[in-house]
Design an enzyme around this catalytic site. Sequence first.
Site, short mmCIF file in Angstrom:
data_model
loop_
_atom_site.label_atom_id
_atom_site.label_comp_id
_atom_site.label_asym_id
_atom_site.label_seq_id
_atom_site.Cartn_x
_atom_site.Cartn_y
_atom_site.Cartn_z
CB VAL A 73 -0.92 0.02 1.24
CG1 VAL A 73 -1.76 1.28 1.29
CG2 VAL A 73 -1.80 -1.22 1.25
CB CYS A 74 1.95 3.53 -2.35
SG CYS A 74 2.99 5.00 -2.55
#
Length: 154
Positions: A73-74
């Site tokens: 996840v960014c």
Amino acid sequence: MTEQSALLLRKQLAELNKNPVEGFSAGLIDDDDIYKWEVVIIGPQDTLFEGGFFKMRFITEIWHPNVAKNGDVCISILHEPGEDKFGYEKPEERWLPIHTVETIMISVISMLADPNSDSPANVDAAKEWREDPNGEFKRKVARCVRKSQEMAYD
């Protein structure tokens, strides 16, 4: 890892068990390791992800501009504290010690509803989101939602 961080995480886990938050479920993978959690995010209502069951670090396949193809996840809240070497994020947008498991999960759920295609982890998904959100992007998300439901009910 410090004893203080372990104590804080145990307190947050107890609070989540006592007062669950709508939109996700969280618990330890192994009761002896406070640093390894399993989190299931329920796709938010009125989004393309509605009805899906997604695990963090997305083990469940997901097509989203802010989730890398390997599931990472960014989002800013998960980035190391301090200055952004690329100059994209302000320090106050990055991880801070005041964040809890709950605030991080709420940010991830918000990310599902409102992708940031300006700083994508998945460039292909970001391009589809920008150019045709109701076409190929929507079809790929729908397929991921169906697969996540099948996995959740198996």
